[in-house]
Design a protein around this motif. Structure first.
Motif, PDB file in Angstrom:
ATOM      1  N   TYR A  94       0.810  -1.220   0.000  1.00 58.74           N
ATOM      2  CA  TYR A  94       0.000   0.000   0.000  1.00 58.74           C
ATOM      3  C   TYR A  94       0.847   1.275   0.000  1.00 58.74           C
ATOM      4  N   ARG A  95       1.970   1.213   0.667  1.00 60.48           N
ATOM      5  CA  ARG A  95       2.842   2.388   0.653  1.00 60.48           C
ATOM      6  C   ARG A  95       3.360   2.654  -0.757  1.00 60.48           C
ATOM      7  N   ALA A  96       3.755   1.599  -1.451  1.00 63.98           N
ATOM      8  CA  ALA A  96       4.230   1.770  -2.827  1.00 63.98           C
ATOM      9  C   ALA A  96       3.100   2.280  -3.727  1.00 63.98           C
ATOM     10  N   ALA A  97       1.888   1.775  -3.476  1.00 61.44           N
ATOM     11  CA  ALA A  97       0.744   2.243  -4.254  1.00 61.44           C
ATOM     12  C   ALA A  97       0.495   3.729  -4.003  1.00 61.44           C
ATOM     13  N   ALA A  98       0.594   4.150  -2.709  1.00 61.64           N
ATOM     14  CA  ALA A  98       0.390   5.562  -2.370  1.00 61.64           C
ATOM     15  C   ALA A  98       1.440   6.442  -3.047  1.00 61.64           C
ATOM     16  N   LEU A  99       2.667   5.963  -3.087  1.00 66.76           N
ATOM     17  CA  LEU A  99       3.726   6.735  -3.749  1.00 66.76           C
ATOM     18  C   LEU A  99       3.434   6.901  -5.246  1.00 66.76           C
ATOM     19  N   GLU A 100       2.890   5.858  -5.858  1.00 68.72           N
ATOM     20  CA  GLU A 100       2.549   5.964  -7.279  1.00 68.72           C
ATOM     21  C   GLU A 100       1.431   6.981  -7.500  1.00 68.72           C
ATOM     22  N   TYR A 101       0.429   6.973  -6.626  1.00 65.26           N
ATOM     23  CA  TYR A 101      -0.652   7.953  -6.764  1.00 65.26           C
ATOM     24  C   TYR A 101      -0.148   9.374  -6.509  1.00 65.26           C
ATOM     25  N   GLU A 102       0.766   9.511  -5.560  1.00 63.10           N
ATOM     26  CA  GLU A 102       1.337  10.836  -5.311  1.00 63.10           C
ATOM     27  C   GLU A 102       2.093  11.352  -6.538  1.00 63.10           C
ATOM     28  N   SER A 103       2.793  10.445  -7.232  1.00 63.56           N
ATOM     29  CA  SER A 103       3.494  10.865  -8.459  1.00 63.56           C
ATOM     30  C   SER A 103       2.496  11.252  -9.553  1.00 63.56           C
ATOM     31  N   ILE A 104       1.336  10.583  -9.562  1.00 64.10           N
ATOM     32  CA  ILE A 104       0.303  10.933 -10.552  1.00 64.10           C
ATOM     33  C   ILE A 104      -0.209  12.347 -10.301  1.00 64.10           C
ATOM     34  N   LEU A 105      -0.369  12.731  -9.024  1.00 63.23           N
ATOM     35  CA  LEU A 105      -0.898  14.060  -8.703  1.00 63.23           C
ATOM     36  C   LEU A 105       0.060  15.186  -9.083  1.00 63.23           C
ATOM     37  N   THR A 106       1.320  14.859  -9.370  1.00 62.45           N
ATOM     38  CA  THR A 106       2.270  15.889  -9.820  1.00 62.45           C
ATOM     39  C   THR A 106       2.165  16.150 -11.322  1.00 62.45           C
TER      40      THR A 106
END
Length: 238
Positions: free
Chosen positions: A167-179
């Motif tokens: 889940y942490r890796a998934a959250a990091l991917e979503y955070e990169s999407i928001l950039t």
């Protein structure tokens, strides 16, 4: 009576052999008349010859003048024809080059799209075979080659969350999407997914609330914005 000397001559008597210079020879008059007639004939012949030459020159000049416009007109049309053919040649060459360039561009564009689709399908096939890490690696190669692709990043986040439970890796991917620069609606849905991870699996409630407020403000006219406002209203009502 005295005798007369026979040697003495009477000066009054003239020698019949001597001619009077005042008398003219009739043959000389005939010759002069002949010369005059010949001269007049020669002058008339010269005049006729001159007239004939002048008429010939006039006829020749008329013929030349009549021929000049025809020759000039033919030269004009010949030059025009050469110019038209030259222009047509260059136009045909440019059209051929343009058509060839478009065909080549279309071919390369089609090849690029085909390669792009093949690469993504290969990553999906690896995922279907259960090779999740290999699928993620191939998707990252896809992103390096096509950095503006939103779906590949989202697919990596989904694999981390649903298949690998990371889940942490998934959250990091979503955070990169928001950039990324995305339409408000797409950006809002990615933020909602991240809010769910924060509030659920990761237990980071404050991060989830802050992001919900941001979605409600920045995506107010979209479906994710409305959903964020509804959730915030429920939280406030508790």
């Amino acid at each position: 009576p005295s005798e007369e000397d026979p040697s003495e001559e009477d000066p009054s008597e003239e020698d019949p052999s001597e001619e009077d210079p005042s008398e003219e020879d009739p043959s000389e008059g005939v010759n002069e008349a002949t010369n005059d007639v010949g001269g007049e004939l020669a002058i008339k012949l010269d005049d006729k010859t001159k007239n004939n030459n002048e008429e010939t020159n006039e006829v020749g000049s008329v013929v030349i003048e009549n021929q000049k416009p025809e020759g000039g007109l033919m030269g004009y049309f010949a030059g025009m024809l050469i110019s038209i053919l030259t222009f047509a040649f260059f136009v045909a060459r440019d059209v051929g080059n343009l058509a060839g360039s478009r065909v080549a561009t279309g071919y390369y564009s089609k090849s690029e799209k085909s390669e792009k689709a093949d690469l993504y399908e290969e990553a999906e096939q690896l995922w279907a075979d259960g090779a999740y890490i290999e699928s993620i690696d191939l998707l990252r190669n896809y992103i390096e080659k096509y950095p503006g692709e939103y779906h590949a990043r989202q697919r990596i986040a989904e694999i981390y969350e649903n298949d690998l439970a990371s889940y942490r890796a998934a959250a990091l991917e979503y955070e990169s999407i928001l950039t990324m620069e995305l339409p408000p609606k797409r950006w809002g849905w990615a933020a909602i997914h991240l809010c769910n991870l924060y509030s659920g699996k990761l237990g980071e409630t404050e991060k989830a609330l802050d992001l919900l407020r941001r979605v409600a403000d920045e995506c107010a006219d979209t479906t994710p914005g409305q959903k964020a406002r509804d959730r915030l209203a429920k939280i406030d009502a508790m």
